[in-house]
Design an enzyme around this catalytic site. Structure first.
Site, PDB file in Angstrom:
ATOM      1  N   ARG A   1      -0.620   8.482   9.469  1.00  0.00           N
ATOM      2  CA  ARG A   1      -0.471   7.248   9.651  1.00  0.00           C
ATOM      3  C   ARG A   1       0.468   6.176   7.944  1.00  0.00           C
ATOM      4  O   ARG A   1      -0.889   6.462   7.542  1.00  0.00           O
ATOM      5  CB  ARG A   1      -1.483   6.279  10.029  1.00  0.00           C
ATOM      6  CG  ARG A   1      -1.623   5.329  10.381  1.00  0.00           C
ATOM      7  CD  ARG A   1      -3.122   4.520  10.976  1.00  0.00           C
ATOM      8  NE  ARG A   1      -3.850   3.931   9.860  1.00  0.00           N
ATOM      9  CZ  ARG A   1      -4.624   3.483   9.498  1.00  0.00           C
ATOM     10  NH1 ARG A   1      -4.328   2.406   9.214  1.00  0.00           N
ATOM     11  NH2 ARG A   1      -5.345   4.051   7.921  1.00  0.00           N
TER      12      ARG A   1
ATOM     13  N   HIS B   1     -11.300   8.999   7.249  1.00  0.00           N
ATOM     14  CA  HIS B   1     -10.620   7.678   7.392  1.00  0.00           C
ATOM     15  C   HIS B   1     -10.448   7.072   9.160  1.00  0.00           C
ATOM     16  O   HIS B   1     -10.614   6.284   9.658  1.00  0.00           O
ATOM     17  CB  HIS B   1     -10.384   7.041   6.136  1.00  0.00           C
ATOM     18  CG  HIS B   1      -9.449   5.802   5.939  1.00  0.00           C
ATOM     19  ND1 HIS B   1     -10.409   4.423   6.697  1.00  0.00           N
ATOM     20  CD2 HIS B   1      -8.355   5.437   6.687  1.00  0.00           C
ATOM     21  CE1 HIS B   1      -9.906   3.718   5.875  1.00  0.00           C
ATOM     22  NE2 HIS B   1      -8.658   3.478   6.512  1.00  0.00           N
TER      23      HIS B   1
ATOM     24  N   HIS C   1      -8.892   8.642   3.318  1.00  0.00           N
ATOM     25  CA  HIS C   1      -8.490   7.588   2.400  1.00  0.00           C
ATOM     26  C   HIS C   1      -8.763   8.406   1.097  1.00  0.00           C
ATOM     27  O   HIS C   1      -9.689   8.941   1.273  1.00  0.00           O
ATOM     28  CB  HIS C   1      -8.963   6.352   3.094  1.00  0.00           C
ATOM     29  CG  HIS C   1      -8.941   5.536   2.032  1.00  0.00           C
ATOM     30  ND1 HIS C   1      -8.885   5.250   0.802  1.00  0.00           N
ATOM     31  CD2 HIS C   1      -7.792   3.909   2.691  1.00  0.00           C
ATOM     32  CE1 HIS C   1      -7.684   3.780   0.346  1.00  0.00           C
ATOM     33  NE2 HIS C   1      -7.438   3.701   1.723  1.00  0.00           N
TER      34      HIS C   1
ATOM     35  N   SER D   1      -2.188   0.484  11.335  1.00  0.00           N
ATOM     36  CA  SER D   1      -3.230   0.403  12.660  1.00  0.00           C
ATOM     37  C   SER D   1      -3.816  -0.957  13.296  1.00  0.00           C
ATOM     38  O   SER D   1      -3.303  -0.664  14.914  1.00  0.00           O
ATOM     39  CB  SER D   1      -4.104   1.277  12.081  1.00  0.00           C
ATOM     40  OG  SER D   1      -5.721   0.972  13.111  1.00  0.00           O
TER      41      SER D   1
ATOM     42  N   GLU E   1       0.868  -1.464  -0.379  1.00  0.00           N
ATOM     43  CA  GLU E   1       0.281   0.340  -0.024  1.00  0.00           C
ATOM     44  C   GLU E   1       1.059   1.117   0.011  1.00  0.00           C
ATOM     45  O   GLU E   1       1.996   1.340  -0.004  1.00  0.00           O
ATOM     46  CB  GLU E   1      -0.999   0.114   1.235  1.00  0.00           C
ATOM     47  CG  GLU E   1      -1.657  -1.718   1.205  1.00  0.00           C
ATOM     48  CD  GLU E   1      -2.685  -0.852   2.522  1.00  0.00           C
ATOM     49  OE1 GLU E   1      -3.538  -0.527   3.135  1.00  0.00           O
ATOM     50  OE2 GLU E   1      -3.548  -2.259   2.703  1.00  0.00           O
TER      51      GLU E   1
ATOM     52  N   ARG F   1      -0.656   7.992   1.998  1.00  0.00           N
ATOM     53  CA  ARG F   1      -1.886   9.305   1.972  1.00  0.00           C
ATOM     54  C   ARG F   1      -2.449  10.487   2.040  1.00  0.00           C
ATOM     55  O   ARG F   1      -2.952  10.771   1.344  1.00  0.00           O
ATOM     56  CB  ARG F   1      -2.301   7.790   2.933  1.00  0.00           C
ATOM     57  CG  ARG F   1      -3.409   7.177   2.822  1.00  0.00           C
ATOM     58  CD  ARG F   1      -3.988   6.586   3.826  1.00  0.00           C
ATOM     59  NE  ARG F   1      -4.344   4.915   3.832  1.00  0.00           N
ATOM     60  CZ  ARG F   1      -4.609   4.461   4.256  1.00  0.00           C
ATOM     61  NH1 ARG F   1      -4.798   4.468   4.901  1.00  0.00           N
ATOM     62  NH2 ARG F   1      -5.093   3.134   3.837  1.00  0.00           N
TER      63      ARG F   1
HETATM   64  P1  FAD Z   1     -12.723  -0.002  16.703  1.00  0.00           P
HETATM   65  O1  FAD Z   1     -12.126  -1.694  16.236  1.00  0.00           O
HETATM   66  O2  FAD Z   1     -13.722   0.448  16.084  1.00  0.00           O
HETATM   67  O3  FAD Z   1     -13.871  -0.463  17.825  1.00  0.00           O
HETATM   68  C1  FAD Z   1     -14.177   0.220  18.956  1.00  0.00           C
HETATM   69  C2  FAD Z   1     -15.760  -0.431  20.001  1.00  0.00           C
HETATM   70  O4  FAD Z   1     -15.486   0.257  20.332  1.00  0.00           O
HETATM   71  C3  FAD Z   1     -16.453  -0.596  19.072  1.00  0.00           C
HETATM   72  O5  FAD Z   1     -16.976  -2.086  19.689  1.00  0.00           O
HETATM   73  C4  FAD Z   1     -18.157   0.325  19.678  1.00  0.00           C
HETATM   74  O6  FAD Z   1     -18.836   0.113  19.669  1.00  0.00           O
HETATM   75  C5  FAD Z   1     -17.306   0.221  21.166  1.00  0.00           C
HETATM   76  N1  FAD Z   1     -17.157   1.793  21.259  1.00  0.00           N
HETATM   77  C6  FAD Z   1     -17.460   3.099  20.619  1.00  0.00           C
HETATM   78  N2  FAD Z   1     -17.487   4.135  21.900  1.00  0.00           N
HETATM   79  C7  FAD Z   1     -18.725   3.328  22.525  1.00  0.00           C
HETATM   80  C8  FAD Z   1     -19.597   4.013  23.616  1.00  0.00           C
HETATM   81  N3  FAD Z   1     -19.673   5.799  24.514  1.00  0.00           N
HETATM   82  N4  FAD Z   1     -19.840   3.127  24.853  1.00  0.00           N
HETATM   83  C9  FAD Z   1     -19.139   1.400  24.609  1.00  0.00           C
HETATM   84  N5  FAD Z   1     -18.916   1.089  23.227  1.00  0.00           N
HETATM   85  C10 FAD Z   1     -18.335   1.765  22.588  1.00  0.00           C
HETATM   86  N6  FAD Z   1      -5.852   0.003   9.527  1.00  0.00           N
HETATM   87  C11 FAD Z   1      -5.295  -1.592   8.716  1.00  0.00           C
HETATM   88  O7  FAD Z   1      -3.952  -1.594   9.624  1.00  0.00           O
HETATM   89  N7  FAD Z   1      -5.321  -2.061   7.861  1.00  0.00           N
HETATM   90  C12 FAD Z   1      -5.948  -2.054   7.046  1.00  0.00           C
HETATM   91  O8  FAD Z   1      -6.419  -2.489   6.689  1.00  0.00           O
HETATM   92  C13 FAD Z   1      -7.242  -0.706   7.437  1.00  0.00           C
HETATM   93  N8  FAD Z   1      -8.707  -0.429   7.079  1.00  0.00           N
HETATM   94  C14 FAD Z   1      -9.837   0.028   7.469  1.00  0.00           C
HETATM   95  C15 FAD Z   1     -10.713  -0.056   6.807  1.00  0.00           C
HETATM   96  C16 FAD Z   1     -12.042   0.734   7.056  1.00  0.00           C
HETATM   97  C17 FAD Z   1     -13.305   1.145   5.904  1.00  0.00           C
HETATM   98  C18 FAD Z   1     -11.947   1.521   8.610  1.00  0.00           C
HETATM   99  C19 FAD Z   1     -12.776   2.508   8.770  1.00  0.00           C
HETATM  100  C20 FAD Z   1     -10.742   1.442   8.536  1.00  0.00           C
HETATM  101  C21 FAD Z   1      -9.559   0.436   8.553  1.00  0.00           C
HETATM  102  N9  FAD Z   1      -8.277   0.757   9.216  1.00  0.00           N
HETATM  103  C22 FAD Z   1      -7.351  -0.564   8.518  1.00  0.00           C
HETATM  104  C23 FAD Z   1      -8.477   1.198  10.334  1.00  0.00           C
HETATM  105  C24 FAD Z   1      -8.785   0.182  11.270  1.00  0.00           C
HETATM  106  O9  FAD Z   1      -9.192  -0.555  11.076  1.00  0.00           O
HETATM  107  C25 FAD Z   1      -9.129   0.982  12.947  1.00  0.00           C
HETATM  108  O10 FAD Z   1      -8.700   2.114  13.061  1.00  0.00           O
HETATM  109  C26 FAD Z   1      -8.588  -0.040  13.775  1.00  0.00           C
HETATM  110  O11 FAD Z   1      -9.864  -1.414  13.571  1.00  0.00           O
HETATM  111  C27 FAD Z   1      -9.682   0.573  15.180  1.00  0.00           C
HETATM  112  O12 FAD Z   1      -9.676  -0.481  16.683  1.00  0.00           O
HETATM  113  P2  FAD Z   1     -10.452  -0.383  17.819  1.00  0.00           P
HETATM  114  O13 FAD Z   1     -10.308  -1.488  18.809  1.00  0.00           O
HETATM  115  O14 FAD Z   1      -8.872   0.615  18.004  1.00  0.00           O
HETATM  116  O15 FAD Z   1     -11.443   0.049  17.574  1.00  0.00           O
HETATM  117  C1  SIN Z   2      -6.555   0.198   2.575  1.00  0.00           C
HETATM  118  O1  SIN Z   2      -6.678  -0.574   2.732  1.00  0.00           O
HETATM  119  O2  SIN Z   2      -7.056   0.826   1.881  1.00  0.00           O
HETATM  120  C2  SIN Z   2      -7.060   0.520   4.326  1.00  0.00           C
HETATM  121  C3  SIN Z   2      -6.059   0.692   5.606  1.00  0.00           C
HETATM  122  C4  SIN Z   2      -5.534   1.417   6.125  1.00  0.00           C
HETATM  123  O3  SIN Z   2      -6.253   1.995   6.876  1.00  0.00           O
HETATM  124  O4  SIN Z   2      -4.651   0.871   7.451  1.00  0.00           O
END
Ligand code: FAD
Ligand code: SIN
Length: 532
Positions: A387, A352, A244, A392, A116, A291
């Site tokens: 980032r 994003h 993104h 992530s 990427e 990005r």
């Molecule tokens: P999340 O997975 O968002 O989980 C948050 C949790 O907190 C959820 O369960 C939610 O319900 C809970 N929550 C929030 N607020 C409250 C509240 N007030 N009370 C109770 N619960 C709450 N990163 C990469 O490294 N590689 C990738 O390929 C990639 N692709 C991506 C594609 C997309 C479309 C998106 C949106 C992001 C992508 N990212 C990628 C970024 C990555 O997915 C996220 O940064 C990462 O998954 C975040 O994980 P997390 O556990 O911190 O939060």
């Molecule tokens: C993507 O698959 O392009 C998202 C990857 C990322 O947010 O790190």
């Protein structure tokens, strides 16, 4: 009232990984995960491209991954943290493979690796183009094997409990602010419950919903960051919102469907309205520049042509390979009448990822005692001003491990604070008009998209701040007089996020990484910034 030894807020990669690690180590401790939606409704589930990791030292090196991360971060990464994440990453990824996560392999049984923007090597492990679905599945299954993990869905955490709730004055300079648990709205009976914990982990994810167009699901409302800010904890780097470059353009649709950067890694080319491959005009790394560079180039092409999108061209790509690596993207495009291998795909940037957040040390500890932060809501120092793609998920795994190791050292010495009072809802009445909340949300998203987007300037930022001030006053009024609803809490949290982004952006008198201000187009001297 509920009591739990360890409280985890959020069920994405950060929360679930931490829970599993703690449960394995402390089978006698109670671990409670609260999540405001269904367990799997997280940013994690939507991850596409995969997880960046160096686990083939013949063709790649830690040093290259470190360099790529530092270059993307544009001078603001903490090199100590970058080294930790890159070097500890492989062991952490092996753990989730042992727990059942499946990454794509070739016929010889070796991992298939994607590339990427900003990566100098093919190093991204993935599961087709639905890596997040697979990781979330495996983590939930693993968590369910541990009887001491309780997952409560549809519990909306409203605020963390500190000395403030015991009647003490807490300011940003109070040195020993301590977390005793949370107040949470149980969405099945609409009661606000007090939950006491010895130690709490904030893993509430990102805040993409503060913008009108985002790849983030509805849950991404920055709740954890806003809660910690209200509790007077330290937040940093909020001006660095990552857009993104290639979300599928569908007028009026939000969240936007992502077209993973891995498509460009496999050869996809960005073209403008006239069919020109424009990225080489902006950066020698062309379509695989980091990005911030690609999103700004697209923004500029869209402004020049007066269009709402540019195009991603995959017509020259190997059809079998494409369908095999990106079946979900192929199907999604087909569902709206686009044959991704015969036609151009309309794409535009979308909010994003939140690079800043709750400031932590290298053990994941926030500035508030007994409160840790992990995942997208945290700011560990890995991402700096931008980032690197697919870092992530890796950061979440490495810091879940570090947080839990640190908790393990202290858990035995901690106790509950039984003096915490119940939630006081006196003086509030049922909301009369939900439309007030939904209208304010729309206004907020418009303000942030129009004035605090990819390219900023001082007038726009000032305007944004005065609009946010008004929204803040109106929403605080509602908050004080109305029975709480998740919609009202999310609006309030998102206004705080908007405020923090604008505040950081106004303070930063330079252009760096994801923050580009046309009034200060150059980078400032970093040494001077540290002195200030
Ligand atoms: P999340 O997975 O968002 O989980 C948050 C949790 O907190 C959820 O369960 C939610 O319900 C809970 N929550 C929030 N607020 C409250 C509240 N007030 N009370 C109770 N619960 C709450 N990163 C990469 O490294 N590689 C990738 O390929 C990639 N692709 C991506 C594609 C997309 C479309 C998106 C949106 C992001 C992508 N990212 C990628 C970024 C990555 O997915 C996220 O940064 C990462 O998954 C975040 O994980 P997390 O556990 O911190 O939060
Ligand atoms: C993507 O698959 O392009 C998202 C990857 C990322 O947010 O790190």
């Amino acid at each position: 009232m509920l009591k739990t030894d360890i409280l985890i807020i959020g069920s994405g990669i950060a929360g679930l990984t931490s829970a599993v690690k703690l449960a394995r180590r402390f089978p006698d401790q109670t671990i409670t995960i609260l999540t405001k939606a269904n367990t799997d409704e997280t940013n994690t589930k939507y991850a596409q491209g995969g997880i960046a990791v160096v686990n083939d030292l013949e063709h790649d090196s830690f040093q290259k991954h470190i360099e790529d991360t530092l270059v993307a971060g544009d001078g603001l990464c903490n090199p100590h943290i970058v080294e930790i994440v890159v070097k500890e990453g492989p062991e952490r990824v092996n753990e989730i493979i042992e727990w059942g996560t499946k990454f794509d392999k070739d016929v010889e049984g070796g991992f298939m690796r994607g590339k990427e923007g900003g990566h100098s090597e093919f190093r991204i492990l993935h599961h087709k183009d639905i890596t997040g679905v697979e990781m979330e599945r495996a983590l939930i299954e693993e968590a369910k094997k541990h009887p001491n993990i309780q997952i409560h869905n549809h519990w909306f955490v409203v605020d963390i409990i500190t000395q403030h709730h015991l009647g003490y004055l807490v300011t940003r300079s109070t040195p020993d602010i301590t977390c005793y648990g949370v107040y949470a709205l149980n969405l099945t009976n609409n009661n606000i419950e007090k939950i006491l914990s010895k130690v709490t982990l904030m893993s509430t994810g990102g805040a993409g919903q503060v913008y009108r167009t985002t790849t983030n699901p509805r849950i991404a409302t920055g709740d954890g960051i806003a809660m910690v800010y209200r509790a007077k904890g330290r937040i940093e780097n909020m001006e660095f919102i990552q857009f993104h470059p290639t979300a599928l353009y569908e007028a009026g649709v939000s969240p936007s469907f992502l077209i993973t950067e891995a498509v460009r890694g496999d050869g996809g080319i960005l073209r403008n309205k006239n069919g020109e491959a424009f990225m080489p005009n902006y950066d020698p790394r062309a379509d695989l520049a980091p990005r911030d560079v690609v999103a700004r180039a697209i923004d500029s092409e869209m402004k020049k042509a007066g269009t709402e999108h540019v195009y991603l061209d995959c017509r020259h790509m190997d059809p079998e390979k494409f369908k095999n690596h990106f079946p979900n993207i192929y199907a999604k495009c087909a569902s709206i009448g686009i044959d991704a291998l015969q036609q151009l795909i309309p794409v535009a940037p979308a909010a994003h990822y939140c690079c800043g957040g709750i400031k932590t040390d290298d053990q994941g500890r926030s500035s508030i005692i007994n409160l840790y932060a992990c995942g997208e809501c945290s700011s560990t120092g890995l991402h700096g001003a931008n980032r690197l793609a697919s870092n992530s998920l890796l950061e979440a795994l490495v810091f879940a491990h570090r947080c839990t190791e640190n908790m393990a050292q202290h858990l035995g010495d901690l106790s509950f604070n039984d003096a915490v009072p119940d939630w006081n809802a006196s003086g509030t009445t049922a909301p009369k008009e939900m439309i007030l909340i939904t209208q304010s949300l729309k206004e907020l998203q418009l303000v942030m998209s129009d004035y605090v987007g990819i390219v900023r300037n001082d007038i726009r930022l000032d305007r944004a701040m005065s609009r946010l001030d008004l929204l803040h006053l109106e929403t605080e009024d509602l908050y004080k007089t109305t029975v709480l609803s998740p919609q009202l809490c999310e609006l309030r949290n998102l206004i705080t996020i908007g405020y923090l982004v604008v505040k950081g952006a106004r303070f930063r008198k330079e252009s760096r990484g994801l923050h580009f201000n046309t009034d200060y187009p150059n980078k400032a001297d970093l040494v001077q910034q540290i002195v200030q």
